[in-house]
Design an enzyme around this catalytic site. Structure first.
Site, PDB file in Angstrom:
ATOM      1  N   CYS A  50      51.491 -29.632  61.464  1.00  0.00           N
ATOM      2  CA  CYS A  50      51.252 -30.009  62.467  1.00  0.00           C
ATOM      3  C   CYS A  50      50.377 -29.694  63.312  1.00  0.00           C
ATOM      4  O   CYS A  50      49.639 -28.482  63.758  1.00  0.00           O
ATOM      5  CB  CYS A  50      52.527 -29.463  63.374  1.00  0.00           C
ATOM      6  SG  CYS A  50      54.917 -30.198  61.748  1.00  0.00           S
ATOM      7  N   GLU A  67      45.153 -36.490  44.717  1.00  0.00           N
ATOM      8  CA  GLU A  67      45.490 -36.970  45.572  1.00  0.00           C
ATOM      9  C   GLU A  67      45.466 -38.366  46.394  1.00  0.00           C
ATOM     10  O   GLU A  67      46.419 -38.434  47.127  1.00  0.00           O
ATOM     11  CB  GLU A  67      45.064 -35.641  46.204  1.00  0.00           C
ATOM     12  CG  GLU A  67      43.313 -35.621  46.078  1.00  0.00           C
ATOM     13  CD  GLU A  67      42.626 -34.440  47.358  1.00  0.00           C
ATOM     14  OE1 GLU A  67      43.598 -33.765  48.577  1.00  0.00           O
ATOM     15  OE2 GLU A  67      41.648 -33.955  47.041  1.00  0.00           O
ATOM     16  N   LYS A  70      41.013 -34.457  42.404  1.00  0.00           N
ATOM     17  CA  LYS A  70      40.393 -35.668  43.613  1.00  0.00           C
ATOM     18  C   LYS A  70      41.269 -37.107  43.422  1.00  0.00           C
ATOM     19  O   LYS A  70      41.783 -37.779  44.320  1.00  0.00           O
ATOM     20  CB  LYS A  70      39.443 -36.457  43.621  1.00  0.00           C
ATOM     21  CG  LYS A  70      38.133 -35.452  44.077  1.00  0.00           C
ATOM     22  CD  LYS A  70      37.645 -35.100  45.759  1.00  0.00           C
ATOM     23  CE  LYS A  70      39.269 -34.532  46.520  1.00  0.00           C
ATOM     24  NZ  LYS A  70      38.230 -33.182  46.301  1.00  0.00           N
ATOM     25  N   GLU A 124      38.491 -30.699  39.480  1.00  0.00           N
ATOM     26  CA  GLU A 124      37.839 -31.112  40.930  1.00  0.00           C
ATOM     27  C   GLU A 124      38.141 -32.447  41.236  1.00  0.00           C
ATOM     28  O   GLU A 124      38.423 -33.188  42.765  1.00  0.00           O
ATOM     29  CB  GLU A 124      36.639 -30.403  41.930  1.00  0.00           C
ATOM     30  CG  GLU A 124      36.461 -31.197  42.936  1.00  0.00           C
ATOM     31  CD  GLU A 124      37.295 -31.139  43.869  1.00  0.00           C
ATOM     32  OE1 GLU A 124      38.455 -30.375  43.732  1.00  0.00           O
ATOM     33  OE2 GLU A 124      36.560 -31.967  44.808  1.00  0.00           O
ATOM     34  N   ASN A 176      54.679 -26.076  65.954  1.00  0.00           N
ATOM     35  CA  ASN A 176      53.742 -25.507  64.493  1.00  0.00           C
ATOM     36  C   ASN A 176      54.136 -24.449  64.080  1.00  0.00           C
ATOM     37  O   ASN A 176      54.231 -23.257  64.239  1.00  0.00           O
ATOM     38  CB  ASN A 176      52.494 -25.631  64.649  1.00  0.00           C
ATOM     39  CG  ASN A 176      51.391 -25.236  63.789  1.00  0.00           C
ATOM     40  OD1 ASN A 176      51.984 -25.707  62.624  1.00  0.00           O
ATOM     41  ND2 ASN A 176      50.606 -24.749  64.336  1.00  0.00           N
ATOM     42  N   GLY A 177      54.573 -24.922  62.610  1.00  0.00           N
ATOM     43  CA  GLY A 177      55.015 -23.177  61.800  1.00  0.00           C
ATOM     44  C   GLY A 177      56.728 -22.984  61.275  1.00  0.00           C
ATOM     45  O   GLY A 177      56.673 -23.828  61.415  1.00  0.00           O
ATOM     46  N   ARG A 187      45.873 -32.488  60.666  1.00  0.00           N
ATOM     47  CA  ARG A 187      47.507 -31.863  60.189  1.00  0.00           C
ATOM     48  C   ARG A 187      48.934 -31.432  59.999  1.00  0.00           C
ATOM     49  O   ARG A 187      49.689 -31.553  60.220  1.00  0.00           O
ATOM     50  CB  ARG A 187      47.365 -30.316  61.691  1.00  0.00           C
ATOM     51  CG  ARG A 187      46.323 -29.888  62.752  1.00  0.00           C
ATOM     52  CD  ARG A 187      45.865 -29.477  63.557  1.00  0.00           C
ATOM     53  NE  ARG A 187      47.268 -27.999  63.203  1.00  0.00           N
ATOM     54  CZ  ARG A 187      46.609 -26.764  63.401  1.00  0.00           C
ATOM     55  NH1 ARG A 187      45.480 -26.399  62.915  1.00  0.00           N
ATOM     56  NH2 ARG A 187      47.474 -25.797  62.672  1.00  0.00           N
ATOM     57  N   LYS A 227      45.492 -32.300  56.062  1.00  0.00           N
ATOM     58  CA  LYS A 227      44.180 -32.411  56.008  1.00  0.00           C
ATOM     59  C   LYS A 227      43.933 -30.737  56.264  1.00  0.00           C
ATOM     60  O   LYS A 227      43.392 -29.596  55.019  1.00  0.00           O
ATOM     61  CB  LYS A 227      42.814 -32.723  57.290  1.00  0.00           C
ATOM     62  CG  LYS A 227      41.500 -32.336  57.081  1.00  0.00           C
ATOM     63  CD  LYS A 227      40.924 -33.024  55.982  1.00  0.00           C
ATOM     64  CE  LYS A 227      40.050 -32.247  55.854  1.00  0.00           C
ATOM     65  NZ  LYS A 227      39.348 -32.355  54.136  1.00  0.00           N
ATOM     66  N   HIS A 275      44.314 -26.895  21.539  1.00  0.00           N
ATOM     67  CA  HIS A 275      45.425 -25.990  21.657  1.00  0.00           C
ATOM     68  C   HIS A 275      46.609 -26.851  22.036  1.00  0.00           C
ATOM     69  O   HIS A 275      47.486 -25.924  22.704  1.00  0.00           O
ATOM     70  CB  HIS A 275      44.715 -24.492  21.534  1.00  0.00           C
ATOM     71  CG  HIS A 275      44.082 -24.309  21.744  1.00  0.00           C
ATOM     72  ND1 HIS A 275      43.899 -23.824  20.012  1.00  0.00           N
ATOM     73  CD2 HIS A 275      42.551 -24.001  21.776  1.00  0.00           C
ATOM     74  CE1 HIS A 275      43.140 -22.652  19.875  1.00  0.00           C
ATOM     75  NE2 HIS A 275      41.566 -23.223  20.334  1.00  0.00           N
ATOM     76  N   TRP A 332      53.858 -32.462  59.828  1.00  0.00           N
ATOM     77  CA  TRP A 332      53.827 -32.401  58.870  1.00  0.00           C
ATOM     78  C   TRP A 332      55.053 -31.881  58.397  1.00  0.00           C
ATOM     79  O   TRP A 332      55.428 -30.189  58.403  1.00  0.00           O
ATOM     80  CB  TRP A 332      52.604 -32.075  58.472  1.00  0.00           C
ATOM     81  CG  TRP A 332      52.910 -32.297  56.950  1.00  0.00           C
ATOM     82  CD1 TRP A 332      51.983 -33.477  56.382  1.00  0.00           C
ATOM     83  CD2 TRP A 332      52.678 -30.713  55.704  1.00  0.00           C
ATOM     84  NE1 TRP A 332      51.981 -32.422  54.336  1.00  0.00           N
ATOM     85  CE2 TRP A 332      52.963 -31.118  54.614  1.00  0.00           C
ATOM     86  CE3 TRP A 332      53.542 -29.559  55.740  1.00  0.00           C
ATOM     87  CZ2 TRP A 332      52.817 -30.352  53.182  1.00  0.00           C
ATOM     88  CZ3 TRP A 332      53.851 -29.449  54.668  1.00  0.00           C
ATOM     89  CH2 TRP A 332      53.570 -29.527  53.888  1.00  0.00           C
TER      90      TRP A 332
END
Ligand code: F6R
Length: 621
Positions: free
Chosen positions: A2, A501, A498, A494, A108-109, A27, A616, A517, A74
C-alpha cells in the site's frame, strides 16, 4: 504494501494527492481512495479502478480541499472491493453508516492483533463496515479522541501489534494530519510554499512538490499543521511522548512518470534500457577496490571469511548466481537464503560473515527483517546491493553498492536484475582482490569484459524478432519447463519466474541433471522445455539432458551460444546468442528469457506492467 500520501495546505490538495498515488502504484494497485476535510465534513472517493480514474471521480463528486489523505491498496485483509478501500472512516459507537465520519485514516502494513481490538471495539458499540485490519485503528483513534488528534493517535499506537504506517485526520480539527510509522516506511515532506506539509510512503510521491524530506524513524509520530510540524516518539523510560529532531534532507526523487517513448509497456522499455543501465552502474569504475562499497570496506573484507546473501524473488536469483562467482573467483564460502525463510529458522551464526542483502526497492519487509535478524545473531558486517540510494536498506547497512538502473516501473524486474549482477560481480572481484585471488592481469581482463557488456547486451536485444516467433507458440501453452546447469541454473529460475508472473503460465526451472529424478514425468509433446545452453564446461552434460527430453517427445527451445554445435531440427528450436561471454554469460542469457516472457504476455493480452495480485515493492511480511 500500500501507498500513503497526506497533506495540509491552503490550496486544493486533491490533484497532488492523486498524482502522488500514481507514483505509489508500484506498492499496490487493487483499489485506491482519497478523503478530504471539506465544508466542515469528511468527504471521500474510493475506487477499484486504477488511480488514473480516481481524480475523475473526485472531480465529479466535487471533492476538493486543503487537508486530506489518500491511499493505494494491495489487499491483505479483505478482498479488493470499494468497502475495503481506504480511507476508512469512524463515526463513533452506534453509527451504522460510514457515509459521514469523524476520523479518516489510511494504513500501510498489517495489524496482527486486529481480531482482539475488533472484539473490544464492537463491545463498545462500534459497527464495522469492512473486512480490513485498518478499520480497527480508525475506531480506536475515534474511541480515544477527546479534542486532540495527536493525543488520541499517541494513545492508540501502543495498542497496535504489527507493522504500520498511518495517516489520519479529524472532522473537528480541519487543518491537521497526524501520521506515524512502525515497520513500514513514511517520509515527511516539508512544503516550500504557504507553509504546506506532506507525508508519503516514499519521497517519489512528492517529486515536483517538495524535495525537503525527513525520513521518519521507527516509532516516530508526526503532527502536521500549516506552517509547522512536530515529531515525537515514546520515551519508554517515562512512558510519555517527547519531541525529537530529525534531519531535513534535500532529495532529488525521480517522479517515476517516465515517458514510454516507442515502447508498448514499461517492462519492454526497461528490458531495452539494460545496456544504458549497466553502463551507468559501471560509470564510476576505474579499477577494482573494496572502497567501491564504502569507507571501511577493506577492513571489513579482511575480517570476514564467508558470505551470507539474503534476498527475495528476482533478487534472490541474482544472489544465487553470485554464489557461483564468489566461490569460484573469490574462493569464499557463500550461502544464499530466501529472506522470509532465514528470519524464522535456527541457523548457526558466524561473526566473520559478510551479510549481503540484495534489493531493487530497498524496502522489502522480509529482506530488511532478515538483515536485522542476522545482525541480532551477532553478525555485524552488512552490505547491500540496492537500486534506491535513499531506501531503508541502504540506511540499515554498513556498506552499499548502489546500482544505477534508474526507476523500474514494470512490476517484473528486469534491468534491476542485470545491474544487481554487475554489482555482485564487482563485489566478487573486490573480495578476490582482498583475499589475494585477483592478479592485475585478471582484473584488467574482467574490467574489459564488464565494459563491453552494454554492447554485448545490445546485440542480444537484436534477437527480439526470433523470440517473438517463439512467444506465439508459448502463448498457447499452460505449462513450461526451464533447464540449465551450473552458473545458469539461477538464470533458468529467473526465466521461469518472469514467465509465470506476467503470463500466468505455470513454469518451473530445474537443474538439468535433476530431470531424471522426477520432472521428466511431465514431459510430453505439449511441454515446451526452454534450455539455457551456453558454451561452457557443462555443455556436453546438458546436451545429454536435452536428449532425455527429445526421447520423450518434449519440445526444446534452446538459447545456445554462437559457437555451440546444436542445430535446429524437428522438436528442437534454437536461437543463437551472438557470443559466449565466460563468467558474465548469465547477464546475457537472461535477456532473451525476459523477452520471451514479455512477448508471450503480450500475445495472451495480460496486464504486463501490473500483473494480477502483485505489487512492485513488497513492504509487508
Ligand atoms: C519479480 C520481482 C520480485 C522482486 C522481489 C524482491 O520480477 O520483481 O520477485 O524481486 O519482490 O524485491 P526487491 O528486489 O525490491 O527486494
Amino acid at each position: 504494501m500500500c501507498g500513503i500520501v497526506g497533506a495540509v495546505s491552503q490550496r486544493n490538495i486533491v490533484p497532488i494527492l492523486v498524482e502522488g498515488l500514481k507514483r505509489l502504484e508500484y506498492r499496490g494497485y487493487d483499489s485506491c481512495g482519497v478523503a478530504v476535510h471539506q465544508d466542515g465534513a469528511l468527504r471521500r472517493a474510493r475506487s477499484t479502478s486504477r488511480v488514473a480514474e480516481l481524480q475523475q471521480q473526485a472531480d465529479q463528486d466535487g471533492i476538493a480541499a486543503g487537508t486530506g489523505i489518500a491511499h493505494t491498496r494491495w489487499a491483505t485483509h479483505g478482498a479488493p472491493a470499494v468497502h475495503n478501500a481506504h480511507p476508512h472512516f469512524s463515526t463513533g459507537p452506534g453509527a451504522d453508516t460510514q457515509a459521514v465520519g469523524r476520523i479518516a485514516l489510511v494504513h500501510n502494513g498489517i495489524i496482527e492483533n486486529h481480531d482482539e481490538l475488533r472484539a473490544e471495539l464492537k463491545a463498545r458499540g462500534y459497527v464495522f463496515h469492512s473486512q480490513t485490519d485498518t478499520e480497527v485503528i480508525a475506531h480506536l483513534v475515534d474511541h480515544l479522541y477527546s479534542g486532540d488528534l495527536l493525543d488520541a493517535v499517541q494513545q492508540a499506537l501502543p495498542r497496535l501489534k504489527g507493522a504500520y504506517a498511518v495517516a489520519v485526520f479529524c472532522r473537528d480539527e480541519p487543518h491537521r494530519v497526524v501520521a506515524a510509522r512502525e515497520g513500514s516506511p513514511l517520509v515527511l515532506g516539508v512544503g516550500q510554499t504557504d507553509g504546506e506539509n506532506f507525508v508519503a510512503s516514499d519521497a517519489m510521491a512528492l517529486a515536483g512538490v517538495t524535495d525537503q524530506i525527513v525520513y521518519l524513524e521507527e516509532g516516530d509520530v508526526v503532527d502536521l499543521q500549516p506552517g509547522r510540524y512536530w515529531i515525537s516518539r515514546l520515551d519508554t523510560a517515562t512512558g510519555r511522548y517527547a519531541a525529537v529532531t530529525r534531519e531535513v534532507k534535500t532529495v532529488h526523487a525521480h517522479s517515476g512518470a517516465a515517458e514510454l517513448g516507442p515502447y508498448r509497456h514499461y517492462m519492454q522499455k526497461e528490458i531495452f534500457e539494460q545496456p544504458t543501465a549497466i553502463a551507468n552502474t559501471l560509470e564510476a569504475i576505474t579499477g577494482i577496490s573494496p572502497e567501491l562499497f564504502g569507507d571501511g570496506a577493506y577492513r571489513v573484507f579482511k575480517e570476514i571469511d564467508k558470505v551470507l546473501i539474503l534476498a527475495c524473488g528476482t533478487s534472490y536469483y541474482s544472489g544465487s548466481t553470485a554464489k557461483y562467482w564468489l566461490e569460484s573467483i573469490a574462493k569464499i564460502p557463500t550461502s544464499v537464503e530466501i529472506a522470509s525463510e532465514y528470519r524464522y529458522r535456527d541457523s548457526v551464526p558466524d561473526p566473520k560473515t559478510l551479510v549481503v542483502t540484495i534489493s531493487q526497492s530497498g524496502e522489502t519487509a522480509d529482506t530488511i527483517a532478515a538483515l536485522k535478524h542476522a545482525r541480532s545473531l551477532g553478525m555485524p558486517h552488512t552490505l547491500t546491493i540496492c537500486n534506491v540510494a535513499t531506501s531503508a536498506m541502504v540506511r540499515e547497512c554498513e556498506l552499499a553498492y548502489i546500482t544505477r538502473a534508474g526507476v523500474e516501473i514494470g512490476v517484473a524486474s528486469t534491468k534491476a536484475f542485470t545491474t544487481q549482477l554487475v554489482g555482485l560481480f564487482l563485489l566478487t572481484l573486490a573480495l578476490a582482490q582482498t583475499r589475494g585471488h585477483l592478479t592485475e592481469a585478471q582484473e584488467a581482463e574482467h574490467l574489459k569484459d564488464l565494459r563491453h557488456l552494454p554492447v554485448a547486451v545490445q546485440a542480444v536485444l537484436a534477437l527480439e524478432p526470433q523470440v517473438i516467433a517463439w512467444s506465439e507458440e508459448f502463448a498457447r501453452k499452460e505449462n513450461a519447463l526451464f533447464l540449465a546447469r551450473g552458473l545458469h541454473y539461477p538464470i533458468a529460475m529467473e526465466g521461469a519466474l518472469k514467465l509465470k508472473e506476467i503470463t500466468y503460465i505455470h513454469a518451473e526451472a530445474y537443474a538439468a541433471g535433476e530431470l531424471k529424478h522426477g520432472p521428466l514425468a511431465l514431459v510430453t509433446a505439449e511441454m515446451p522445455v526452454v534450455t539455457v545452453a551456453p558454451n561452457d564446461t557443462l555443455l556436453e552434460k546438458l546436451k545429454s539432458n536435452m536428449q532425455e527430453v527429445r526421447a520423450r517427445g518434449g519440445q526444446l527451445y534452446v538459447f545456445a551460444d554462437g559457437d555451440t554445435a546444436i542445430e535446429s531440427e524437428a522438436g528442437l528450436h534454437v536461437i543463437r546468442m551472438p557470443e559466449h561471454y565466460g563468467a558474465l554469460s548469465p547477464i546475457l542469457h537472461v535477456v532473451p528469457l525476459q523477452l520471451l516472457a514479455y512477448h508471450t504476455a503480450c500475445a495472451r493480452g495480460t496486464d504486463v506492467d501490473k500483473p494480477r495480485n502483485l505489487a512492485k515493492s513488497v513492504t509487508v511480511e
